[in-house]
Design a protein around this motif. Structure first.
Motif, PDB file in Angstrom:
ATOM      1  N   CYS A  28       0.797  -1.227  -0.124  1.00  0.00           N
ATOM      2  CA  CYS A  28       0.038   0.084   0.000  1.00  0.00           C
ATOM      3  C   CYS A  28       0.874   1.092  -0.135  1.00  0.00           C
ATOM      4  CB  CYS A  28      -1.023   0.168   1.115  1.00  0.00           C
ATOM      5  SG  CYS A  28      -2.366  -0.921   0.930  1.00  0.00           S
ATOM      6  N   ASP A  93      -6.256  -0.513  -2.866  1.00  0.00           N
ATOM      7  CA  ASP A  93      -6.999   0.649  -2.677  1.00  0.00           C
ATOM      8  C   ASP A  93      -8.186   0.139  -1.818  1.00  0.00           C
ATOM      9  OD1 ASP A  93      -5.368   2.223  -4.047  1.00  0.00           O
ATOM     10  OD2 ASP A  93      -6.582   2.188  -5.954  1.00  0.00           O
ATOM     11  N   CYS A  96      -7.433  -0.653   1.625  1.00  0.00           N
ATOM     12  CA  CYS A  96      -7.227   0.756   2.461  1.00  0.00           C
ATOM     13  C   CYS A  96      -8.444   1.347   2.748  1.00  0.00           C
ATOM     14  CB  CYS A  96      -6.185   1.655   1.383  1.00  0.00           C
ATOM     15  SG  CYS A  96      -4.459   0.952   1.453  1.00  0.00           S
ATOM     16  N   GLU A 100      -9.981   2.426   6.322  1.00  0.00           N
ATOM     17  CA  GLU A 100     -10.411   3.721   6.694  1.00  0.00           C
ATOM     18  C   GLU A 100     -11.961   3.818   7.423  1.00  0.00           C
ATOM     19  OE1 GLU A 100      -9.512   6.435   3.596  1.00  0.00           O
ATOM     20  OE2 GLU A 100      -7.301   5.736   3.610  1.00  0.00           O
ATOM     21  N   CYS A 117      -3.136   8.968   8.261  1.00  0.00           N
ATOM     22  CA  CYS A 117      -2.906   8.758   6.699  1.00  0.00           C
ATOM     23  C   CYS A 117      -2.219   9.881   6.352  1.00  0.00           C
ATOM     24  CB  CYS A 117      -4.250   9.013   5.940  1.00  0.00           C
ATOM     25  SG  CYS A 117      -5.255   7.222   6.431  1.00  0.00           S
TER      26      CYS A 117
END
Length: 118
Positions: A28, A93, A96, A100, A117
């Protein structure tokens, strides 16, 4: 003698290459830029230097990351996603984004969580 690998579901093959605690985090961080090992270490402070080196070598062996050595003094090394590794970008993506959203969910439920982040 070459032994045959058997996977019972596609995600097993994925996890065989990118599974574990550190590989997804390394990948990532490499999604959008090449990074030196010291940059990765700074972005992933809880990983030991030995583990970072080991994980990068395994990812390089599996053709997921590329290692670029610059002939200069002092020597400079950068890691980036290989062309093949870039095929994981959508997966990374999504991981991630889900993370979040999960942190937000935890916060809404009163848990003390910090997400740093960049």
């Amino acid at each position: 003698m070459i032994t045959e690998k058997t996977y019972n579901i596609g995600v097993e093959a994925t996890m065989d290459v990118i599974g574990g605690k550190w590989k997804p985090i390394i990948l990532c961080n490499l999604r959008y830029a090449s990074l030196r090992p010291s940059d990765l270490k700074r972005k992933i402070p809880n990983i030991s230097q030995k583990m970072l080196t080991q994980q990068l070598r395994e990812l390089e062996r599996d053709n997921i990351v590329s290692r670029e050595v610059y002939q200069q003094v002092p020597p400079k090394v950068e890691y980036s996603l290989s062309d093949y590794g870039k095929s994981l970008t959508k997966v990374l993506d999504i991981l991630c984004d889900w993370g979040e959203a999960h942190v937000e969910h935890l916060m809404q439920n009163g848990e003390k969580v910090v997400l740093r982040c960049e």
